[in-house]
Motif scaffolding. Structure first.
Motif, PDB file in Angstrom:
ATOM      1  N   THR A 122      43.539  42.893  38.112  1.00 17.01           N
ATOM      2  CA  THR A 122      43.129  42.315  39.387  1.00 17.01           C
ATOM      3  C   THR A 122      42.000  41.319  39.137  1.00 17.01           C
ATOM      4  N   TYR A 123      41.680  40.541  40.133  1.00 18.15           N
ATOM      5  CA  TYR A 123      40.746  39.438  39.917  1.00 18.15           C
ATOM      6  C   TYR A 123      39.330  39.883  39.552  1.00 18.15           C
ATOM      7  N   GLU A 124      38.981  41.128  39.784  1.00 14.31           N
ATOM      8  CA  GLU A 124      37.623  41.581  39.447  1.00 14.31           C
ATOM      9  C   GLU A 124      37.416  41.789  37.951  1.00 14.31           C
ATOM     10  N   ASP A 169      42.843  42.898  45.391  1.00 15.02           N
ATOM     11  CA  ASP A 169      41.719  43.373  44.606  1.00 15.02           C
ATOM     12  C   ASP A 169      42.056  44.790  44.157  1.00 15.02           C
TER      13      ASP A 169
END
Length: 92
Positions: A30-32, A9
């Protein structure tokens, strides 16, 4: 570009960024950040836009055969080359 969906993250990549020499990466997704995650093409398009590069001039390197198979059709539609790095870890 780094695209760590499962691994990291933003907090983790921020912590690791201090260990990378210089400005090694021009974009870290990142996945956010993206609304849609891989295998959707949004993370790749986001990184290309941040780098100011046409997505058709990018190469995606995947080290997971499962992710590579999931993303293959979307990347082909975008005109992106994909390199697969297969590795195996044996129990010692």
């Amino acid at each position: 570009m780094i695209n760590w969906k499962e691994v990291a993250d933003k907090a983790m990549t921020d912590a690791l960024a201090g260990r990378w020499p210089g400005d090694q990466f021009g974009s870290i997704v990142t996945y956010e950040r993206p609304r849609h995650l891989k295998p959707h093409p949004e993370p790749y398009l986001m990184a290309a836009a941040e780098l100011g590069v046409d997505i058709r001039h990018c190469v995606v390197v995947e080290d997971s055969i499962l992710i590579a198979l999931d993303t293959e059709d979307n990347l082909k539609r975008l005109g992106v080359a994909e390199v697969r790095i297969e590795s195996s870890v044996s129990a010692a």
